[in-house]
Every structure is written in C-alpha cells, then in structure tokens.
Scaffold this active site. Structure first.
Site, PDB file in Angstrom:
ATOM      1  CG  ASP A  39       2.545  -5.428   0.145  1.00 16.86           C
ATOM      2  OD1 ASP A  39       2.199  -4.230   0.212  1.00 16.86           O
ATOM      3  OD2 ASP A  39       1.985  -6.333   0.785  1.00 16.86           O
ATOM      4  CB  VAL A  40       6.819  -0.718  -1.494  1.00 16.29           C
ATOM      5  CG1 VAL A  40       7.760  -1.764  -2.078  1.00 16.29           C
ATOM      6  CG2 VAL A  40       6.069  -0.014  -2.621  1.00 16.29           C
ATOM      7  CE  LYS A  41       0.229  -2.808   3.071  1.00 16.91           C
ATOM      8  NZ  LYS A  41       1.000  -3.997   2.698  1.00 16.91           N
ATOM      9  NE  ARG A  42       8.875   2.717   0.265  1.00 20.17           N
ATOM     10  CZ  ARG A  42       9.203   1.740   1.096  1.00 20.17           C
ATOM     11  NH1 ARG A  42       8.315   1.276   1.934  1.00 20.17           N
ATOM     12  NH2 ARG A  42      10.418   1.232   1.103  1.00 20.17           N
TER      13      ARG A  42
END
Length: 307
Positions: A103-106
C-alpha cells in the site's frame, strides 16, 4: 498475478486481506519493552518492535487469508529502520505463501513513476546486475496525475507478472471533495473507473485484469455503480470494520461468480487485542486475538456471499 490471487482466495474461501499498518500504540507493552531493551527508544527500536509485532500476527493468520497489505507510511515514519522492517515483513509474508499488496499509493510523471514501479514491483539495474528491491506482488497506485503516471506500472505488471490497484473511490470522509465532483454529468470517480477498465485491457490475466481498483467499503452504493463500470477489475475494498464498513455493505462489490473483490481490515485485526470483543485475550496472546478477528471477518463475508 491476479490469477494467483484468485487461486488463493478460492483455496482459502476468504476474500480477505489483512492490513499490516502497525502503530506503536497497537503493539503490546511487553513487546515494546523487549525491542527497546535491545535497540533503545530509537528508530531502530521502533523498527524492531514493528517487525516482532508483524511476525507474530503473520504466523497467526497466514493459513486463513490469501493476502496482506502493509501500508508503507507506517514504516517510513521511522526512517531507514522502518523501511528495513517493511522489507523484512514483505519477505517473510512471501515465505509464508501470502500475496503481498504494497500500500504505497505511488504515482508521478514519466521517469519518476517508472522508478517507483521498479522499486516496488520490478527490478533496478546497477552496473551489470539487476536487483529486486521491495518486491511486493501488487501495489496501490494514485492515478490523479494521469496516464503517464500509471502506464509505467502497467508495463512492469506485464513484464514481471505483477498487479496494481488504482485509487478510484477512497474510504476517507473527505474523498468526495474531489472524487465526487461532476464532470460531463458524472462524478470524477466514474471517469477514473472507466479509465481503469480501459487500462486493464492492456494486462488481462484470465477473466480479470492485473489492473484493479480501490473502492471504499464506506460507499456501497458507489461500489455497485463502479462494479458495473469495471467488470474486469478486481476491487480492493478498504474501510471494513474500524472505518464503518460492514459485511452487509459488500455484496455489490462482488461479481456473480462470487469473485471480483477482496476486503481489507487493518486495525480491526492487528489491534483486535485492544477491543472489548476480544478482551479475553491477554496482551501476550495478541496474535491469537488477531486470528479470532480474522476468522470472524471471514465468517461475516462468507455469510454475505451465501457460503
């Protein structure tokens, strides 16, 4: 990659992902004491505490669920020691046969997004050698910079058999400030959902695409609309439990085949030992409380799906 996730969901009859989002306040005092005695009240001590906490929870739930979702911010806050704990967590989960959703939302422009994709899903070349850095199986991606922020991730998905979940309608209360704005008579999240379906055609893996979507459990009526807009996208559903989403809200996130969605719970499982419902578990048995909470969640969702 999505076919591998589906196989594990079917094998365990559990469309559930455990969010490994540790806060120090979730970690039992005895475990914090152990880490601080070893590493001091330092970022290194915090990283050690997070790792010890995660390991016990993973050991308690890996046979029940198909996937985990570590939220990188909870590790980054402790700097390099936190990122080391993140990497140890990812590697250990994969050793246990779990699908790891970073869950890095890059999401950024061009070469920057390509670098994020390489770091989390692909390889980076250093001289004559190539290395996998964080090496998650899937990652969350922010699409709001447009296609050039997402396409590098799709390219890596095709090359490495990996997957992504694109933020479409998030579970937080203020998401509507932008995501619900009407454009050409439709809310923005519907336009993003249509784009996810389009992107997904570039990376099909059986009946579903390696390009999935994030749609919050707190907005079930929107989930129903988006399910129709994105028939080939697997939906990652945050917001169950602690954020207010209930099993009864989830049925329309799934397709008629009983697949199409995987539901996340983070603190509802990893901090279950602090909840009244699991008060019979002492802090030394916090992982057993997490196992009990995971079983309860799985039972709830199976009931909703008529299983």
């Amino acid at each position: 990659m999505i076919s591998k996730l589906i196989d594990k969901i079917v094998e365990k009859d559990a469309p559930v992902v455990v969010g490994l989002d540790p806060m120090l306040s979730y970690i039992p005092p005895y475990l914090l004491d152990r880490a601080f005695e070893s590493k001091g009240e330092t970022p290194e001590g915090a990283g050690e505490a997070v790792w010890l906490f995660n390991k016990e929870i993973i050991d308690a739930v890996y046979d029940l669920v198909p996937a985990v979702k570590p939220q990188i911010a909870m590790y980054e806050q402790f700097g390099i020691p936190g990122l080391m704990a993140f990497k140890k967590t990812v590697d250990y989960c994969r050793e246990k046969g779990l699908i790891v959703i970073g869950d890095v939302k890059r999401g950024d422009i061009g070469s920057t997004s390509a670098a994020y994709a390489s770091a989390h899903l692909g390889k980076v070349t250093i001289g004559s050698k190539a290395y996998r850095i964080f090496d998650e199986d899937m990652a969350t991606v922010n699409p709001y910079l447009g296609s050039d922020g997402v396409e590098p991730f799709i390219k890596v998905c095709q090359e490495e058999d990996k997957g992504i979940f694109v933020l479409v309608k998030t579970s937080n209360p203020s998401s509507g400030e932008f995501q619900d704005r009407l454009i050409d008579g439709k809310p923005l999240y519907e336009h993003v959902g249509a784009k996810v379906e389009e992107w997904g055609r570039e990376s099909m893996d059986g009946s579903y695409s390696n390009v999935g979507a994030v749609v919050g459990a707190t907005y079930p009526e929107m989930g129903s609309v988006l399910r129709k807009i994105m028939p080939h996208a697997f939906i990652l559903v945050p917001g169950y439990g602690a954020q207010g989403g209930k099993g009864a809200d989830l049925v329309n996130f799934f397709n008629k085949d009983g697949l199409g969605a995987i539901v996340n719970s983070s603190r509802g499982i990893i901090a279950a030992w602090k909840k009244d419902a699991y008060a019979s578990f002492t802090e030394e048995h916090f992982a057993d409380a997490s196992r009990a909470a995971a079983k309860d969640m799985i039972r709830d969702i199976r009931t909703v799906l008529g299983r």
